[in-house]
Design an enzyme around this catalytic site. Structure first.
Site, PDB file in Angstrom:
ATOM      1  N   SER A 176       5.090  -4.467   0.929  1.00 15.63           N
ATOM      2  CA  SER A 176       5.958  -3.337   0.600  1.00 15.63           C
ATOM      3  C   SER A 176       6.939  -3.760  -0.479  1.00 15.63           C
ATOM      4  O   SER A 176       7.371  -4.916  -0.535  1.00 15.63           O
ATOM      5  CB  SER A 176       6.723  -2.892   1.851  1.00 15.63           C
ATOM      6  OG  SER A 176       7.797  -2.041   1.506  1.00 15.63           O
ATOM      7  N   LYS A 230       6.450  -6.249   5.852  1.00 13.12           N
ATOM      8  CA  LYS A 230       5.271  -5.401   5.998  1.00 13.12           C
ATOM      9  C   LYS A 230       3.970  -6.105   5.606  1.00 13.12           C
ATOM     10  O   LYS A 230       3.907  -6.837   4.641  1.00 13.12           O
ATOM     11  CB  LYS A 230       5.415  -4.124   5.164  1.00 13.12           C
ATOM     12  CG  LYS A 230       6.496  -3.177   5.639  1.00 13.12           C
ATOM     13  CD  LYS A 230       6.218  -2.619   7.020  1.00 13.12           C
ATOM     14  CE  LYS A 230       4.998  -1.744   7.074  1.00 13.12           C
ATOM     15  NZ  LYS A 230       5.149  -0.497   6.274  1.00 13.12           N
ATOM     16  N   HIS A 285      -9.933   9.988  24.395  1.00 15.03           N
ATOM     17  CA  HIS A 285      -8.695  10.701  24.020  1.00 15.03           C
ATOM     18  C   HIS A 285      -7.598   9.724  23.597  1.00 15.03           C
ATOM     19  O   HIS A 285      -6.413  10.045  23.680  1.00 15.03           O
ATOM     20  CB  HIS A 285      -8.198  11.584  25.170  1.00 15.03           C
ATOM     21  CG  HIS A 285      -9.240  12.476  25.742  1.00 15.03           C
ATOM     22  ND1 HIS A 285      -9.629  13.661  25.155  1.00 15.03           N
ATOM     23  CD2 HIS A 285     -10.010  12.334  26.864  1.00 15.03           C
ATOM     24  CE1 HIS A 285     -10.578  14.226  25.875  1.00 15.03           C
ATOM     25  NE2 HIS A 285     -10.843  13.447  26.913  1.00 15.03           N
ATOM     26  N   GLU A 338      -7.268   1.722   4.851  1.00 13.67           N
ATOM     27  CA  GLU A 338      -6.802   3.084   4.602  1.00 13.67           C
ATOM     28  C   GLU A 338      -7.560   3.730   3.443  1.00 13.67           C
ATOM     29  O   GLU A 338      -7.875   4.925   3.468  1.00 13.67           O
ATOM     30  CB  GLU A 338      -5.305   3.070   4.321  1.00 13.67           C
ATOM     31  CG  GLU A 338      -4.474   2.723   5.551  1.00 13.67           C
ATOM     32  CD  GLU A 338      -3.003   2.508   5.250  1.00 13.67           C
ATOM     33  OE1 GLU A 338      -2.231   2.342   6.208  1.00 13.67           O
ATOM     34  OE2 GLU A 338      -2.625   2.489   4.057  1.00 13.67           O
TER      35      GLU A 338
END
Length: 522
Positions: free
Chosen positions: A342, A348, A221, A355
């Site tokens: 970024s 960043k 979980h 992704e």
């Protein structure tokens, strides 16, 4: 004289006094031999065989010349829109190697069976080899009027060797031709996927070996559950990807039958040798039912299913990399090669490669669903809907190759942070199960009672703001007098992972044994 299959198609379609006896039957099965009393080809009939080449950019009112592949059945050519929706050359040109291989095997068999003369066989085979050299050099010129790779090859062959090219299509149809081409391609795609998966598994085994003792939190979980080793965690993906290899191998075994020779749908009246062509093309044997041979796309669906499952597993690994690379976790650092920045936030480091792998999993499921929906309502045998199969499979193949390469690169070069992992493993009372197990093993407490006692210990530690090891001996004994100082031996994360020695458990020794076994299987 002998009439080629293309000529037979023309004559059968013309009908009336100009049709040769038996031409209609030969149209889908191959050429027909005409005896001395047969009506000769008239100049008008011969002329009608030519086709006007229409480039992909030309316009047509629908009154142009008919496609020569269709014979004389049509008096006018297709409209520009019909020509564009019907043409598949932009997609199936990828099958040129398989198409030429299938044609070479087919004409060799026709020669061996005495259906085509040795001279024509030699000319056709030499011409096909020349076309292969041209296409390998990038000289395939797409023409929408020629529809697909099959007609492109045959048209080029005719330009090279003349009318003898028309004999190549004896005893076959585009239906079995595309079926064998595509099956050959998907078989090779399964082998590609297997090799790429083997490479990723090897990268995971290498990193698992390096981190067989590295402690990290195991989650359920997404909550800290029990300590595990990083090596054990990575080995879970070795198991998943191993099953993926099995799926591709299983699919490849099932598709290892050759549909060539099934012709349009009913087989052929020519004395062909399907076992010969199957062997020449590397198949274990021919397919057993001509209707199924040309209408089956199970092999493509099974490839897409295996691709989908692989994408699912890659997505899970990518998701973990994304989470682990975030600042709250800090378990890993992805190298510059697999990150982006970024446009506004200079600090960043985004895990974009991971992704994108995660996103591709949706494409794989979509590809499987798309072809399943195309196929689900089709009656036997072939329907043009099936032309859409290659668009779907080719796209999935390309995406899978990218995903496996990207994931291999990330696994091989990612930097792990063992200190952050161990600290996280020590949080969330991750050794609570070890305390319960100790009560069962040492104090002979039933597990359900041990579970309750341990829950009281967790509440006490939580109230105190410590972990379980932070409770004093007196505090532990006050909760249950059967808890003695000896319990300290199992409350560290190191002791916890070392104790998990059951088969498939996370103990470092188990991990090393699992790595050795996985390398032996590979």
């Amino acid at each position: 004289m002998t009439v080629s299959r293309r000529e037979a198609l023309q004559l059968a379609a013309l009908g009336g006094a100009m049709a040769l006896p038996g031409a209609a039957a030969a149209a889908e099965g191959g050429g027909v031999a005409c005896g001395p009393g047969a009506i000769p080809l008239s100049p008008a009939t011969t002329a009608s065989q030519g086709s006007r080449t229409i480039s992909s950019g030309s316009e047509s009112s629908g009154t142009g010349a008919a496609n020569s592949l269709w014979g004389g059945r049509f008096g006018a050519g297709p409209s520009a829109v019909m020509r564009e929706i019907n043409a598949s050359i932009g997609v199936d040109k990828r099958l040129w190697r398989q198409d030429i291989a299938g044609s070479r095997a087919h004409v060799a068999m026709l020669g061996a069976r005495g259906i085509v003369s040795p001279a024509d066989v030699a000319a056709i085979d030499k011409g096909l080899q020349q076309i292969a050299e041209e296409y390998a050099a990038g000289k395939l010129v797409e023409d929408l009027a020629l529809e697909d790779i099959h007609l492109h090859v045959e048209t080029r062959l005719k330009a090279i060797i003349g009318p003898a090219a028309g004999r190549l299509h004896t005893a076959r149809s585009r239906n079995d031709q595309v079926a064998v081409d595509f099956r050959l391609w998907v078989k090779a795609a399964c082998a590609e996927a297997d090799a790429a998966l083997a490479g990723l598994i090897d990268a995971l085994l290498t990193r698992a070996e390096q981190h067989a003792d590295t402690i990290m939190p195991g989650f359920t979980h997404l909550q800290v559950a029990q300590p595990v080793t990083l090596g054990h965690h990575l080995m879970a993906y070795v198991e998943m990807l191993g099953r993926d290899r099995g799926r591709f191998a299983d699919a490849a075994r099932r598709m290892d039958e050759c549909p060539l020779g099934a012709a349009a749908l009913a087989g052929t009246s020519f004395p062909i040798d399907r076992a010969m062509t199957a062997k020449a093309l590397g198949f274990s044997g021919p397919t057993r039912n001509s209707l199924d041979s040309v209408s089956d796309r199970d092999f493509a669906l099974e490839y897409l299913s295996a691709t989908h499952m692989t994408g699912l597993h890659l997505s899970r690994l990518a998701e973990e990399m994304i989470i682990w690379a975030s600042q709250p976790y800090g378990f890993v650092t992805l190298p510059d090669a697999w990150s982006t920045g970024s446009s506004i936030m200079p600090q960043k480091r985004n895990p974009d490669a991971a992704e994108l792998v995660r996103a591709k999993a949706a494409h794989f499921l979509g590809a499987f669903t798309r072809l399943s929906v195309v196929m689900k309502g089709l009656p036997l045998a072939y329907s043009k809907d099936m032309q859409d199969d290659k668009v779907t499979v080719f796209a999935a193949h390309d995406d899978l190759g990218l995903c496996l390469a990207a994931m291999n690169g990330m696994v091989a070069s990612i930097t792990f942070n063992p200190a952050r992992m161990r600290a996280a493993a020590n949080s969330g009372f991750s050794t609570a199960t070890d305390l319960a197990d100790w009560l069962v093993r040492v104090a002979n407490v039933p597990f359900r009672e041990a579970h309750e006692i341990t829950g009281h210990c967790v509440r006490a530690a939580e109230a105190k703001g410590s972990d379980l090891n932070g409770l004093t001996d007196a505090e532990l004994s006050a909760i249950d007098r059967r808890i003695t100082p000896a319990v300290r031996d199992v409350l560290s994360v190191e002791a916890s992972v070392a104790s998990r020695t059951s088969f498939g458990g996370t103990a470092p020794a188990n991990v090393r044994a699992a790595i050795k076994a996985a390398r032996a299987r590979a």
